[in-house]
Design a protein around this motif. Sequence first.
Motif, PDB file in Angstrom:
ATOM      1  N   HIS A  81       0.848  -1.178   0.000  1.00  0.00           N
ATOM      2  CA  HIS A  81       0.000   0.000   0.000  1.00  0.00           C
ATOM      3  C   HIS A  81       0.880   1.222   0.000  1.00  0.00           C
ATOM      4  N   GLU A  82       0.826   1.970  -1.083  1.00  0.00           N
ATOM      5  CA  GLU A  82       1.708   3.112  -1.218  1.00  0.00           C
ATOM      6  C   GLU A  82       3.120   2.637  -0.888  1.00  0.00           C
ATOM      7  N   ARG A  83       3.837   3.377  -0.082  1.00  0.00           N
ATOM      8  CA  ARG A  83       5.201   2.915   0.221  1.00  0.00           C
ATOM      9  C   ARG A  83       5.335   2.358   1.624  1.00  0.00           C
ATOM     10  N   GLU A  84       4.223   1.960   2.184  1.00  0.00           N
ATOM     11  CA  GLU A  84       4.299   1.377   3.517  1.00  0.00           C
ATOM     12  C   GLU A  84       4.931  -0.010   3.475  1.00  0.00           C
ATOM     13  N   SER A  85       5.281  -0.500   4.668  1.00  0.00           N
ATOM     14  CA  SER A  85       5.874  -1.825   4.749  1.00  0.00           C
ATOM     15  C   SER A  85       4.962  -2.862   4.104  1.00  0.00           C
ATOM     16  N   THR A  86       5.578  -3.786   3.459  1.00  0.00           N
ATOM     17  CA  THR A  86       4.844  -4.885   2.845  1.00  0.00           C
ATOM     18  C   THR A  86       4.128  -5.707   3.912  1.00  0.00           C
ATOM     19  N   ARG A  87       2.904  -6.101   3.585  1.00  0.00           N
ATOM     20  CA  ARG A  87       2.150  -6.964   4.490  1.00  0.00           C
ATOM     21  C   ARG A  87       1.932  -8.314   3.832  1.00  0.00           C
ATOM     22  N   GLU A 130      -1.178 -11.127 -16.034  1.00  0.00           N
ATOM     23  CA  GLU A 130      -1.310 -12.295 -15.165  1.00  0.00           C
ATOM     24  C   GLU A 130      -1.861 -11.892 -13.815  1.00  0.00           C
ATOM     25  N   VAL A 131      -1.426 -10.738 -13.362  1.00  0.00           N
ATOM     26  CA  VAL A 131      -1.759 -10.330 -12.007  1.00  0.00           C
ATOM     27  C   VAL A 131      -2.527  -9.018 -12.037  1.00  0.00           C
ATOM     28  N   ILE A 132      -3.598  -8.969 -11.301  1.00  0.00           N
ATOM     29  CA  ILE A 132      -4.311  -7.703 -11.137  1.00  0.00           C
ATOM     30  C   ILE A 132      -4.373  -7.385  -9.655  1.00  0.00           C
ATOM     31  N   GLU A 133      -3.918  -6.214  -9.315  1.00  0.00           N
ATOM     32  CA  GLU A 133      -3.982  -5.780  -7.922  1.00  0.00           C
ATOM     33  C   GLU A 133      -5.038  -4.702  -7.798  1.00  0.00           C
ATOM     34  N   ILE A 134      -5.931  -4.863  -6.857  1.00  0.00           N
ATOM     35  CA  ILE A 134      -6.958  -3.846  -6.668  1.00  0.00           C
ATOM     36  C   ILE A 134      -6.960  -3.428  -5.220  1.00  0.00           C
TER      37      ILE A 134
ATOM     38  N   VAL B  79       2.152   6.826  -8.549  1.00  0.00           N
ATOM     39  CA  VAL B  79       1.923   5.458  -8.985  1.00  0.00           C
ATOM     40  C   VAL B  79       2.933   4.568  -8.288  1.00  0.00           C
ATOM     41  N   ASN B  80       2.443   3.648  -7.500  1.00  0.00           N
ATOM     42  CA  ASN B  80       3.342   2.735  -6.805  1.00  0.00           C
ATOM     43  C   ASN B  80       3.160   1.326  -7.325  1.00  0.00           C
ATOM     44  N   HIS B  81       4.279   0.648  -7.486  1.00  0.00           N
ATOM     45  CA  HIS B  81       4.254  -0.735  -7.928  1.00  0.00           C
ATOM     46  C   HIS B  81       5.148  -1.542  -7.040  1.00  0.00           C
ATOM     47  N   GLU B  82       4.545  -2.434  -6.292  1.00  0.00           N
ATOM     48  CA  GLU B  82       5.297  -3.199  -5.318  1.00  0.00           C
ATOM     49  C   GLU B  82       6.099  -2.208  -4.491  1.00  0.00           C
ATOM     50  N   ARG B  83       7.382  -2.502  -4.285  1.00  0.00           N
ATOM     51  CA  ARG B  83       8.144  -1.552  -3.478  1.00  0.00           C
ATOM     52  C   ARG B  83       9.116  -0.741  -4.323  1.00  0.00           C
ATOM     53  N   ARG B  99       1.681  -2.466 -15.905  1.00  0.00           N
ATOM     54  CA  ARG B  99       3.130  -2.469 -15.831  1.00  0.00           C
ATOM     55  C   ARG B  99       3.686  -3.627 -16.633  1.00  0.00           C
ATOM     56  N   ASP B 100       4.494  -3.287 -17.612  1.00  0.00           N
ATOM     57  CA  ASP B 100       5.095  -4.305 -18.454  1.00  0.00           C
ATOM     58  C   ASP B 100       6.234  -4.975 -17.711  1.00  0.00           C
ATOM     59  N   LYS B 101       6.055  -6.262 -17.498  1.00  0.00           N
ATOM     60  CA  LYS B 101       7.019  -7.091 -16.789  1.00  0.00           C
ATOM     61  C   LYS B 101       8.415  -6.991 -17.388  1.00  0.00           C
ATOM     62  N   GLU B 102       8.444  -6.906 -18.732  1.00  0.00           N
ATOM     63  CA  GLU B 102       9.730  -6.966 -19.404  1.00  0.00           C
ATOM     64  C   GLU B 102      10.438  -5.615 -19.443  1.00  0.00           C
ATOM     65  N   THR B 103       9.728  -4.607 -19.859  1.00  0.00           N
ATOM     66  CA  THR B 103      10.367  -3.305 -20.027  1.00  0.00           C
ATOM     67  C   THR B 103      10.272  -2.462 -18.765  1.00  0.00           C
ATOM     68  N   GLY B 104       9.372  -2.823 -17.861  1.00  0.00           N
ATOM     69  CA  GLY B 104       9.177  -2.006 -16.667  1.00  0.00           C
ATOM     70  C   GLY B 104       8.330  -0.786 -16.951  1.00  0.00           C
ATOM     71  N   ARG B 105       7.986  -0.605 -18.185  1.00  0.00           N
ATOM     72  CA  ARG B 105       7.220   0.578 -18.570  1.00  0.00           C
ATOM     73  C   ARG B 105       5.784   0.525 -18.045  1.00  0.00           C
ATOM     74  N   VAL B 106       5.269   1.677 -17.709  1.00  0.00           N
ATOM     75  CA  VAL B 106       3.905   1.756 -17.181  1.00  0.00           C
ATOM     76  C   VAL B 106       2.986   2.405 -18.214  1.00  0.00           C
ATOM     77  N   HIS B 107       1.893   1.752 -18.504  1.00  0.00           N
ATOM     78  CA  HIS B 107       0.916   2.292 -19.454  1.00  0.00           C
ATOM     79  C   HIS B 107      -0.369   2.641 -18.720  1.00  0.00           C
ATOM     80  N   ASP B 108      -1.020   3.687 -19.153  1.00  0.00           N
ATOM     81  CA  ASP B 108      -2.322   4.008 -18.576  1.00  0.00           C
ATOM     82  C   ASP B 108      -3.410   3.240 -19.309  1.00  0.00           C
TER      83      ASP B 108
END
Lengths: 148, 148
Positions: A81-87, A130-134, B79-83, B99-108
């Motif tokens: 969530h945002e840049r908070e610690s991973t849960r 493959e993955v959708i995060e909501i 826009v946050n993606h994982e950490r 988010r493109d797994k390969e290029t890391g590029r983010v598309h709207d």
Amino acid sequence: MIQSLTHLDREHLQEALNRSGQKVTTQRETVFSVLLSERDHPTVDEVFNRAREAMPGLSLATVYNCLETFVSCGLVRQVNHERESTRYCPNLAPHAHFRDKETGRVHDIELPPEVIKSLRSILPPGFDSEVIEISFLGRAQGKESTSN
Amino acid sequence: MIQSLTHLDREHLQEALNRSGQKVTTQRETVFSVLLSERDHPTVDEVFNRAREAMPGLSLATVYNCLETFVSCGLVRQVNHERESTRYCPNLAPHAHFRDKETGRVHDIELPPEVIKSLRSILPPGFDSEVIEISFLGRAQGKESTSN
DNA sequence: TTGCGGATTAGACTCATTCTAACTGATTGA
DNA sequence: TCAATCAGTTAGAATGAGTCTAATCCGCAA
């Protein structure tokens, strides 16, 4: 209080670890049981503190390692969530996350297949996901349950 | 190459800053124009490097400050993606990120209102959400456009 | 029983982000 | 005109989640 693993959960753990060529260890059992005992999406630190009640010598690095192992063999999901610690979340059914602005608590929201389908349908041709995060951010009234 | 702000964009910036009692500065103009010039969801570091071409004395702290200011007055979205490092996006229309797994590029990905509605409808009673974040992870074939 | 390899450990390290405290420069108002 | 004020900027220090490293441990197979 950490409950020890049920027979079924232990089997689940063993099966998943073996499938990816890894071993069951007491550390992994302990960390896994922490996740199952209180399904409130704990951070690494929270897992660490809870796990040490049962296993005082456990190190933080090991908690990181165990959780990473579980994620890589599909036993557990990461929740960011945002840049908070991973849960971490042992609910594998497709679900979204709802984060309560006030309490910080994370609730699982069931994701019906038709909603997933409608989401996939907005992807332009050539985009394959493959993955959708909501994740929702807002307020949850009443409901003291920590959900999972 | 950073394009300088159009009259309209400058007005947009001024209006939003004034509304929240803040001032237009050359640093803020520069950072804002970096975001508009190449809508590829840059990280702070990328913004920093691009902005310094136009304004060599600019400091990293200022880039953080400017971006934070823009977010707080609703000019820009984080826009946050994982950490991974936070990225910034000047597209304010409701949209998801791919988010493109390969290029890391983010598309709207445009988010039609009915999809938003169907998402809201899965929230149990008592759950009220202001913000919904949706992100896809996968592969985007063809399409060299950086989208926005 | 010995050796091997995976797992665990403490502590060092990284790096994005935040904080701090000094400085700048525009505006106000005496 | 000058001083006071105050938002904004700046460099560098501090923070903290997470990762890496190298040493040790432990269980199993030869």
